[in-house]
Design a protein around this motif. Structure first.
Motif, PDB file in Angstrom:
ATOM      1  N   VAL A  54      48.710 -11.103 -24.793  1.00  0.00           N
ATOM      2  CA  VAL A  54      49.639 -10.293 -24.013  1.00  0.00           C
ATOM      3  C   VAL A  54      48.856  -9.323 -23.129  1.00  0.00           C
ATOM      4  N   ILE A  55      49.335  -9.126 -21.905  1.00  0.00           N
ATOM      5  CA  ILE A  55      48.818  -8.061 -21.044  1.00  0.00           C
ATOM      6  C   ILE A  55      49.943  -7.063 -20.817  1.00  0.00           C
ATOM      7  N   VAL A  56      49.696  -5.794 -21.168  1.00  0.00           N
ATOM      8  CA  VAL A  56      50.653  -4.727 -20.873  1.00  0.00           C
ATOM      9  C   VAL A  56      50.120  -4.005 -19.637  1.00  0.00           C
ATOM     10  N   HIS A  57      50.812  -4.203 -18.533  1.00  0.00           N
ATOM     11  CA  HIS A  57      50.324  -3.720 -17.235  1.00  0.00           C
ATOM     12  C   HIS A  57      50.915  -2.347 -16.916  1.00  0.00           C
ATOM     13  N   CYS A  58      50.188  -1.299 -17.356  1.00  0.00           N
ATOM     14  CA  CYS A  58      50.626   0.089 -17.147  1.00  0.00           C
ATOM     15  C   CYS A  58      50.050   0.694 -15.877  1.00  0.00           C
ATOM     16  N   ALA A  59      48.933   0.149 -15.377  1.00  0.00           N
ATOM     17  CA  ALA A  59      48.269   0.730 -14.207  1.00  0.00           C
ATOM     18  C   ALA A  59      49.206   0.715 -13.007  1.00  0.00           C
ATOM     19  N   ALA A  60      49.259   1.829 -12.292  1.00  0.00           N
ATOM     20  CA  ALA A  60      50.160   1.915 -11.141  1.00  0.00           C
ATOM     21  C   ALA A  60      49.779   3.085 -10.260  1.00  0.00           C
ATOM     22  N   TYR A  61      50.188   3.011  -9.021  1.00  0.00           N
ATOM     23  CA  TYR A  61      50.120   4.131  -8.082  1.00  0.00           C
ATOM     24  C   TYR A  61      51.443   4.883  -8.248  1.00  0.00           C
ATOM     25  N   THR A  62      51.388   6.068  -8.832  1.00  0.00           N
ATOM     26  CA  THR A  62      52.625   6.773  -9.197  1.00  0.00           C
ATOM     27  C   THR A  62      52.837   8.074  -8.430  1.00  0.00           C
ATOM     28  N   ALA A  63      51.977   8.378  -7.468  1.00  0.00           N
ATOM     29  CA  ALA A  63      52.131   9.605  -6.679  1.00  0.00           C
ATOM     30  C   ALA A  63      53.237   9.387  -5.645  1.00  0.00           C
ATOM     31  N   VAL A  64      54.461   9.709  -6.044  1.00  0.00           N
ATOM     32  CA  VAL A  64      55.653   9.370  -5.262  1.00  0.00           C
ATOM     33  C   VAL A  64      55.612   9.938  -3.847  1.00  0.00           C
ATOM     34  N   ASP A  65      55.265  11.187  -3.719  1.00  0.00           N
ATOM     35  CA  ASP A  65      55.237  11.809  -2.386  1.00  0.00           C
ATOM     36  C   ASP A  65      54.044  11.333  -1.556  1.00  0.00           C
ATOM     37  N   ALA A  66      52.878  11.229  -2.176  1.00  0.00           N
ATOM     38  CA  ALA A  66      51.679  10.780  -1.453  1.00  0.00           C
ATOM     39  C   ALA A  66      51.861   9.372  -0.906  1.00  0.00           C
ATOM     40  N   ALA A  67      52.631   8.546  -1.620  1.00  0.00           N
ATOM     41  CA  ALA A  67      52.843   7.156  -1.193  1.00  0.00           C
ATOM     42  C   ALA A  67      53.496   7.075   0.184  1.00  0.00           C
ATOM     43  N   GLU A  68      54.281   8.072   0.541  1.00  0.00           N
ATOM     44  CA  GLU A  68      54.969   8.052   1.831  1.00  0.00           C
ATOM     45  C   GLU A  68      53.996   8.024   3.006  1.00  0.00           C
TER      46      GLU A  68
END
Length: 293
Positions: A54-68
């Motif tokens: 199993v791979i649990v893929h937690c890695a993410a770009y989570t900076a909601v405002d910076a993403a804009e």
């Protein structure tokens, strides 16, 4: 089971690794230095050598405002990175659990969102996470998409820790009262994922602590419980305000509440009420503070 966890130094990833190890699984936790998910060849190499079940893929770009303003960066991690993990998982026959978000919905609906309601993300973060969902669904034959909301835990920065700090420092706090959702304790989410991964019940799941509140109501409960559990001296008076009072670059969903239909229909036990999750977190937080003294 052999489990590879991406984003293992993140808020959810750290608790995910801890919960899985406690349950006796062979866990390989990878942070950004150990596994760059935006590098397909590295993903294939690391996954190919470990050969996880199993791979649990937690890695993410989570900076909601910076993403804009960092559109390419958000899509590179959330879309391309997820594609890379999907391709690597499929090559070794691993199940892939993709951790997603309430931001794939527009938040304009009056009722809680079901797993198969139409998505309509409004900001770059939500759109890039939805792209990751689509790539996972397209490229994996055995996948779980787990959407969650308002996550907090012992590791990293989050709303609960911020409110605990400000509540003891500020005379007055204004907190948004026109956004509602379900606060989710990372340990409770990790426990659910650890049950889910043992099954073949693939598909989309909404997994948050049960019940719902506004950020203002959440803060009220944080302060109330902090006084009891932590014996904290909360000095701040609390005032409700609107989203418009605190303009941000990225739009916030007014309604982030999600139905747990897939949990129910697949015979899983629903995740406990958000207030109980908060109590458990504060007890963990208190224990961690005493350990550092």
């Amino acid at each position: 089971m052999k489990v590879l966890v991406t984003g293992a130094s993140g808020q959810l990833g750290m608790d995910m690794v801890a919960v899985l190890q406690r349950k006796g699984h062979d866990v390989m936790g990878c942070n950004r230095q150990q596994l760059d998910i935006t590098n397909l060849e590295q993903c294939q190499q690391v996954v190919g050598e470990f050969v996880p079940t199993v791979i649990v893929h937690c890695a993410a770009y989570t900076a909601v405002d910076a993403a804009e303003s960092d559109v390419d960066g958000a899509y590179l991690v959330n879309a391309t990175g997820s594609r890379n993990m999907a391709v690597a998982a499929e090559a070794v026959g691993a199940k892939l659990i993709y951790i997603s978000t309430d931001y794939v919905f527009d938040g304009q609906g009056e009722n809680p969102y079901y797993e198969y309601d139409n998505t309509n993300p409004q900001g770059v973060y939500g759109k890039s996470k939805r792209a990751g969902e689509q790539l996972t669904q397209t490229l994996c034959s055995r996948y779980f998409i787990v959407r969650t909301s308002w996550v907090y835990g012992l590791h990293g920065n989050n709303f609960v820790k911020t409110m605990l700090k400000l509540g003891q420092e500020k005379p007055e706090l204004k907190v948004v009262h026109d956004q509602k959702g379900s606060p989710t304790y990372t340990v409770d989410l990790a426990e659910f994922v650890s049950e889910l991964m043992r099954t073949e019940k693939y598909g989309i799941y909404h997994a948050s602590n049960s019940g719902a509140c506004t950020w203002y109501e959440f803060t009220q409960e944080i302060f109330s419980q902090a006084k009891q559990v932590l014996q904290a001296s909360i000095t701040a008076s609390l005032e409700p305000c609107t989203t418009a009072d605190f303009p941000r670059p990225a739009p916030r969903p007014a309604n982030s509440v999600m139905e747990h239909m897939s949990i129910r229909t697949n015979g899983f036990q629903d995740i406990r009420d958000w207030r109980e999750g908060l109590t458990a977190f504060l007890q963990e937080y208190k224990a961690a503070q005493s350990d550092t003294k």
